[in-house]
Design a protein around this motif. Structure first.
Motif, mmCIF file in Angstrom:
data_model
loop_
_atom_site.group_PDB
_atom_site.id
_atom_site.type_symbol
_atom_site.label_atom_id
_atom_site.label_comp_id
_atom_site.label_asym_id
_atom_site.label_seq_id
_atom_site.Cartn_x
_atom_site.Cartn_y
_atom_site.Cartn_z
ATOM 1 N N TYR A 13 71.004 -54.122 23.121
ATOM 2 C CA TYR A 13 71.799 -55.254 23.610
ATOM 3 C C TYR A 13 70.903 -56.454 23.874
ATOM 4 O O TYR A 13 69.730 -56.315 24.215
ATOM 5 C CB TYR A 13 72.500 -54.891 24.924
ATOM 6 C CG TYR A 13 73.572 -53.852 24.779
ATOM 7 C CD1 TYR A 13 74.879 -54.200 24.453
ATOM 8 C CD2 TYR A 13 73.280 -52.506 24.973
ATOM 9 C CE1 TYR A 13 75.861 -53.236 24.320
ATOM 10 C CE2 TYR A 13 74.251 -51.527 24.842
ATOM 11 C CZ TYR A 13 75.556 -51.904 24.516
ATOM 12 O OH TYR A 13 76.520 -50.948 24.388
ATOM 13 N N GLN B 296 67.981 -51.373 25.867
ATOM 14 C CA GLN B 296 68.942 -50.278 25.843
ATOM 15 C C GLN B 296 68.778 -49.457 27.115
ATOM 16 O O GLN B 296 67.768 -49.572 27.814
ATOM 17 C CB GLN B 296 68.747 -49.399 24.612
ATOM 18 C CG GLN B 296 67.441 -48.636 24.586
ATOM 19 C CD GLN B 296 67.231 -47.923 23.259
ATOM 20 O OE1 GLN B 296 67.578 -48.420 22.211
ATOM 21 N NE2 GLN B 296 66.632 -46.747 23.320
ATOM 22 N N ASP C 230 73.263 -44.668 26.374
ATOM 23 C CA ASP C 230 73.697 -45.520 25.272
ATOM 24 C C ASP C 230 72.447 -46.046 24.567
ATOM 25 O O ASP C 230 71.632 -46.735 25.170
ATOM 26 C CB ASP C 230 74.527 -46.672 25.841
ATOM 27 C CG ASP C 230 75.078 -47.605 24.776
ATOM 28 O OD1 ASP C 230 74.767 -47.406 23.582
ATOM 29 O OD2 ASP C 230 75.824 -48.538 25.140
ATOM 30 N N THR C 231 72.284 -45.710 23.289
ATOM 31 C CA THR C 231 71.088 -46.131 22.546
ATOM 32 C C THR C 231 71.278 -47.464 21.826
ATOM 33 O O THR C 231 70.368 -47.934 21.147
ATOM 34 C CB THR C 231 70.686 -45.055 21.512
ATOM 35 O OG1 THR C 231 71.797 -44.827 20.653
ATOM 36 C CG2 THR C 231 70.271 -43.767 22.210
ATOM 37 N N THR C 232 72.457 -48.077 21.990
ATOM 38 C CA THR C 232 72.714 -49.378 21.373
ATOM 39 C C THR C 232 71.758 -50.410 21.963
ATOM 40 O O THR C 232 71.502 -50.412 23.163
ATOM 41 C CB THR C 232 74.167 -49.821 21.659
ATOM 42 O OG1 THR C 232 75.049 -48.777 21.268
ATOM 43 C CG2 THR C 232 74.517 -51.093 20.909
#
Length: 187
Positions: A178, A130, A174-176
């Motif tokens: 991936y 992330q 963005d803490t998503t």
């Protein structure tokens, strides 16, 4: 707390950097970095920019890179560790000393295993990354920042945007989590 053992806190150094930025027409300068020359253009940049940290002017010595590059680096490191369990004498090409010897057969076997392990790690999405900013106060020069952004390429615009938000304390990461696949690169 004037401690100029670290020249990145020296007002003269900061002033010189500001002047250089002014001449470049940017809020940062690129730093020549031979270690980064091996990377694909645009995936990673070494920059410096003047700023404030806790009210004190400082130079931020910064590495900015893409999330995809971060992911592939972690996958590669993990795969090399796995290969070395089976082939303890294997050393990846970028870490080899001039006197390193390996038979072509053993090297081919290890490289094939490495490729298979990378594919497996990517398929199982074992590694997830992330966006992040890491601050290193113990840097030799100024304050070191390690900046990982979810962008296709590290451009002047991306860097300027990061610096503006970082300086204004409005940076939103963005803490998503991936995961990437090198197969996507070949499409």
């Amino acid at each position: 707390m004037a401690n100029y053992k670290n020249e990145g806190f020296d007002p003269e150094e900061i002033s010189a950097l500001k002047e250089e930025c002014l001449q470049e027409g940017k809020s940062f300068i690129y730093v020549e970095d031979d270690d980064l020359d091996v990377l694909e253009e645009g995936e990673c940049r070494h920059i410096q920019f003047p700023g404030k940290y806790q009210g004190q002017e400082v130079i931020f010595d910064t590495l900015v890179y893409t999330l995809r590059l971060h992911h592939s680096s972690l996958v590669y490191e993990m795969a090399v560790e796995e290969v070395q369990k089976t082939f303890p004498t294997y050393v990846p090409p970028e870490e080899r000393k001039p006197n390193y010897k390996i038979t072509p057969e053993l090297e081919e076997e290890a490289e094939t295993a490495l490729t298979e392990i990378i594919e497996e790690i990517e398929e199982t999405e074992t590694v997830k990354v992330q966006e992040h900013v890491e601050v290193d106060m113990d840097s030799d020069y100024g304050i070191a920042l390690d900046v990982c952004l979810n962008v296709e390429e590290i451009t002047d615009e991306v860097i300027e945007d990061f610096i503006a938000h970082f300086q204004a304390n409005t940076l939103s990461l963005d803490t998503t989590l991936y995961s990437f696949s090198s197969a996507e690169d070949e499409e």
